[in-house]
Write an enzyme that holds these catalytic residues in place. Structure first.
Site, PDB file in Angstrom:
ATOM      1  N   LYS A  55      60.414 -27.928 -32.040  1.00 21.70           N
ATOM      2  CA  LYS A  55      60.287 -26.743 -31.181  1.00 21.70           C
ATOM      3  C   LYS A  55      61.300 -26.793 -30.039  1.00 21.70           C
ATOM      4  CE  LYS A  55      55.383 -25.981 -32.177  1.00 21.70           C
ATOM      5  NZ  LYS A  55      53.999 -25.974 -31.631  1.00 21.70           N
ATOM      6  N   ALA A  71      55.842 -28.694 -27.530  1.00 21.60           N
ATOM      7  CA  ALA A  71      54.541 -29.366 -27.616  1.00 21.60           C
ATOM      8  C   ALA A  71      53.781 -28.864 -28.826  1.00 21.60           C
ATOM      9  CB  ALA A  71      53.726 -29.131 -26.338  1.00 21.60           C
ATOM     10  N   ASP A  72      52.949 -29.744 -29.372  1.00 18.43           N
ATOM     11  CA  ASP A  72      52.068 -29.352 -30.461  1.00 18.43           C
ATOM     12  C   ASP A  72      50.772 -30.141 -30.352  1.00 18.43           C
ATOM     13  OD1 ASP A  72      52.018 -27.693 -33.037  1.00 18.43           O
ATOM     14  OD2 ASP A  72      51.173 -29.626 -33.624  1.00 18.43           O
ATOM     15  N   THR A  73      49.658 -29.428 -30.421  1.00 16.25           N
ATOM     16  CA  THR A  73      48.337 -30.038 -30.291  1.00 16.25           C
ATOM     17  C   THR A  73      47.603 -29.943 -31.611  1.00 16.25           C
ATOM     18  OG1 THR A  73      48.245 -29.434 -27.943  1.00 16.25           O
ATOM     19  CG2 THR A  73      46.149 -29.985 -29.015  1.00 16.25           C
ATOM     20  N   GLY A 108      51.562 -33.943 -29.068  1.00 15.36           N
ATOM     21  CA  GLY A 108      52.901 -34.494 -29.013  1.00 15.36           C
ATOM     22  C   GLY A 108      53.714 -33.569 -28.119  1.00 15.36           C
TER      23      GLY A 108
END
EC number: 3.6.1.9
Length: 195
Positions: A55, A71-73, A108
């Site tokens: 991203k 960011a990735d959750t 992350g």
């Protein structure tokens, strides 16, 4: 702040936007659009880190800026990576699986410094404990529409707050961005004053 020196949040998440703004960080938003499918054999932390990096890189390739935050959750329960539910039935399945058991929320995040062509990336994990959920409670929550765009089909800051008995770790991580860690890393990289 000039366009070439600005901080860019590579996310359309209103929760990430609110969190970063609450820390007094000046930034612009430019969402990325990348595929969010795990690679076979990829660990949950590696998956979230890869998406965060992708991203940040994808956004940096198309707009001006200096520091790009991706960011990735994800939610992980019994080894299953739970992204956003496909539909109401999938949301119900996820919430039934989370009912009464602990799970992990992993975010992350990656900060790409375009001027130095360097990347700092970390994964933060928070353990979340759900109470046992009644079927009617799950159905009522799904009827609100809230679970549909949330990893693991819930939002701790919204209608699911009453389902959580406790958390071990960062609350903001569960919301979608481990704010303490991100702000400290922005300082470390020189993106904020007081480095």
């Amino acid at each position: 702040m000039t366009a070439t020196e600005r901080i860019v949040l590579a996310s359309a998440s209103p929760r990430r936007l609110e969190l970063l703004a609450s820390a007094g960080v000046e930034f612009v938003v430019a969402a990325s659009d990348i595929p969010e499918e795990p690679i076979p054999g990829e660990s949950p932390a590696d998956f979230s880190l890869r998406l965060a990096r992708d991203k940040a890189f994808a956004t940096a390739a198309r707009i001006e800026g200096r520091w790009f935050i991706g960011a990735d959750t994800i939610v992980v329960c019994d080894g299953e990576i739970m992204g956003k539910p496909a539909d109401a039935a999938d949301a119900e399945r996820m919430l039934n699986k989370l009912s009464g058991v602990p799970h992990e929320v992993i975010t992350g995040y990656a900060i790409y410094d375009k001027a130095r062509d360097s990347m700092l990336a970390k994964a933060v994990t928070t353990r979340v404990f759900f109470k046992p959920l009644r079927p009617e409670e799950i159905r009522a929550y799904i009827a609100t529409g809230c679970p549909m765009d949330k990893a693991g089909a819930y939002a701790i800051q919204g209608g699911a707050a009453h389902m959580v008995t406790r958390i071990d770790g960062s609350y903001t991580n569960v919301v979608g961005l481990p704010l303490c860690e991100v702000v400290e890393d922005l300082r470390l990289l020189g993106a904020l004053g007081g480095a």
